[in-house]
Motif scaffolding. Structure first.
Motif, mmCIF file in Angstrom:
data_model
loop_
_atom_site.group_PDB
_atom_site.id
_atom_site.type_symbol
_atom_site.label_atom_id
_atom_site.label_comp_id
_atom_site.label_asym_id
_atom_site.label_seq_id
_atom_site.Cartn_x
_atom_site.Cartn_y
_atom_site.Cartn_z
ATOM 1 N N PRO A 147 73.592 61.163 -7.462
ATOM 2 C CA PRO A 147 72.403 60.379 -7.809
ATOM 3 C C PRO A 147 72.633 58.866 -7.777
ATOM 4 N N GLU A 148 73.862 58.441 -7.950
ATOM 5 C CA GLU A 148 74.164 57.007 -7.933
ATOM 6 C C GLU A 148 74.026 56.393 -6.537
ATOM 7 N N LYS A 149 73.892 57.228 -5.520
ATOM 8 C CA LYS A 149 73.755 56.755 -4.139
ATOM 9 C C LYS A 149 72.299 56.712 -3.685
ATOM 10 N N ALA A 150 71.362 56.860 -4.617
ATOM 11 C CA ALA A 150 69.939 56.953 -4.268
ATOM 12 C C ALA A 150 69.446 55.728 -3.498
ATOM 13 N N ARG A 151 69.811 54.544 -3.932
ATOM 14 C CA ARG A 151 69.322 53.328 -3.269
ATOM 15 C C ARG A 151 69.722 53.316 -1.790
ATOM 16 N N GLU A 152 70.974 53.591 -1.521
ATOM 17 C CA GLU A 152 71.479 53.597 -0.138
ATOM 18 C C GLU A 152 70.838 54.714 0.694
ATOM 19 N N ALA A 153 70.710 55.899 0.099
ATOM 20 C CA ALA A 153 70.147 57.043 0.823
ATOM 21 C C ALA A 153 68.679 56.803 1.180
ATOM 22 N N PHE A 154 67.903 56.313 0.223
ATOM 23 C CA PHE A 154 66.492 56.061 0.501
ATOM 24 C C PHE A 154 66.302 54.884 1.454
ATOM 25 N N ALA A 155 67.215 53.919 1.422
ATOM 26 C CA ALA A 155 67.147 52.819 2.390
ATOM 27 C C ALA A 155 67.352 53.355 3.802
ATOM 28 N N MET A 156 68.291 54.276 3.953
ATOM 29 C CA MET A 156 68.534 54.878 5.270
ATOM 30 C C MET A 156 67.303 55.677 5.714
ATOM 31 N N LEU A 157 66.715 56.425 4.790
ATOM 32 C CA LEU A 157 65.532 57.219 5.120
ATOM 33 C C LEU A 157 64.347 56.313 5.491
ATOM 34 N N ASP A 158 64.175 55.221 4.752
ATOM 35 C CA ASP A 158 63.093 54.270 5.057
ATOM 36 C C ASP A 158 63.283 53.642 6.433
ATOM 37 N N ASP A 159 64.529 53.335 6.780
ATOM 38 C CA ASP A 159 64.810 52.763 8.097
ATOM 39 C C ASP A 159 64.434 53.746 9.207
ATOM 40 N N VAL A 160 64.787 54.995 9.016
ATOM 41 C CA VAL A 160 64.448 56.016 10.014
ATOM 42 C C VAL A 160 62.933 56.164 10.106
ATOM 43 N N GLU A 161 62.274 56.127 8.977
ATOM 44 C CA GLU A 161 60.812 56.268 8.973
ATOM 45 C C GLU A 161 60.154 55.099 9.712
ATOM 46 N N ARG A 162 60.656 53.888 9.499
ATOM 47 C CA ARG A 162 60.126 52.718 10.227
ATOM 48 C C ARG A 162 60.316 52.886 11.732
ATOM 49 N N ARG A 163 61.472 53.359 12.127
ATOM 50 C CA ARG A 163 61.736 53.577 13.559
ATOM 51 C C ARG A 163 60.813 54.655 14.136
ATOM 52 N N LEU A 164 60.574 55.704 13.358
ATOM 53 C CA LEU A 164 59.684 56.770 13.822
ATOM 54 C C LEU A 164 58.258 56.271 14.001
ATOM 55 N N LYS A 165 57.845 55.379 13.135
ATOM 56 C CA LYS A 165 56.467 54.878 13.211
ATOM 57 C C LYS A 165 56.226 54.022 14.451
ATOM 58 N N ARG A 166 57.286 53.642 15.140
ATOM 59 C CA ARG A 166 57.133 52.899 16.393
ATOM 60 C C ARG A 166 56.843 53.826 17.575
ATOM 61 N N ILE A 167 57.013 55.114 17.350
ATOM 62 C CA ILE A 167 56.759 56.110 18.395
ATOM 63 C C ILE A 167 55.283 56.506 18.333
ATOM 64 N N LEU A 168 54.700 56.811 19.469
ATOM 65 C CA LEU A 168 53.296 57.222 19.519
ATOM 66 C C LEU A 168 53.008 58.353 18.532
ATOM 67 N N LYS A 169 51.857 58.274 17.888
ATOM 68 C CA LYS A 169 51.486 59.298 16.906
ATOM 69 C C LYS A 169 51.432 60.688 17.514
ATOM 70 N N SER A 170 51.097 60.774 18.773
ATOM 71 C CA SER A 170 50.963 62.080 19.416
ATOM 72 C C SER A 170 52.295 62.683 19.858
ATOM 73 N N HIS A 171 53.362 61.919 19.793
ATOM 74 C CA HIS A 171 54.663 62.394 20.264
ATOM 75 C C HIS A 171 55.236 63.412 19.270
ATOM 76 N N TYR A 172 55.768 64.509 19.803
ATOM 77 C CA TYR A 172 56.304 65.579 18.957
ATOM 78 C C TYR A 172 57.432 65.092 18.045
ATOM 79 N N LEU A 173 58.260 64.171 18.520
ATOM 80 C CA LEU A 173 59.387 63.695 17.730
ATOM 81 C C LEU A 173 58.904 62.986 16.467
#
Length: 162
Positions: free
Chosen positions: A112-138
């Motif tokens: 649980p002490e790694k929550a900040r780092e883990a959620f930062a990594m997840l947020d980064d991935v989510e930002r990158r995903l949002k750059r992909i077309l909404k209709s794309h399966y990925l």
């Protein structure tokens, strides 16, 4: 070595799959699996011709070991080392990034002490995903994976730090 690189890459995949099948059938413990996978990585790296091939083999090995470490509930000493290795090597592709970030967040009940780092990594991935077309399966599949990882962490009482 095989005559063409395409044949060689296929032989790498076949040998990796063969090793994993043997280890899974034998119900090998994590330590034995890790030793065997790293030994095979060393053997495969000797056959590579380019830096890109070496890096690819190292990346897929690190991702596989992280997945197995997560499944075996290993401690931070092992899990953290694998995460640092993956960060150092970089991601092979977007699915690799999604997989690693989701495993990290889902492992938070143990760290649980790694929550900040883990959620930062997840947020980064989510930002990158949002750059992909909404209709794309990925994008659709990635966003579903992220939502699942957030739900797993929330169910265990861990939420993103404010």
């Amino acid at each position: 070595m095989r005559s063409t690189r395409k044949d060689w890459r296929q032989s790498v995949a076949d040998r990796r799959d063969g090793l994993l099948v043997r280890l899974y059938k034998a119900k090998a413990p994590y330590a034995e699996l890790k030793r065997a996978v790293l030994a095979q990585e060393k053997e495969l790296i000797r056959e590579t011709r380019t830096h890109a091939e070496r890096l690819h083999i190292q990346r897929i090995t690190a991702k596989h070991l992280l997945t197995e470490a997560y499944a075996e509930d290993v401690g931070w000493e092992e899990f953290g080392v694998l995460l640092r290795r993956i960060k150092r090597l970089g991601s092979a592709d977007m699915t690799h990034r999604i997989h690693v970030a989701c495993l990290y967040v889902q492992s938070l009940p143990r760290f649980p002490e790694k929550a900040r780092e883990a959620f930062a990594m997840l947020d980064d991935v989510e930002r990158r995903l949002k750059r992909i077309l909404k209709s794309h399966y990925l994008r659709r599949e990635g966003m579903r994976s992220i939502a699942h990882a957030r739900a797993v962490s929330a169910a265990s009482g861990i939420s993103p730090p404010a």
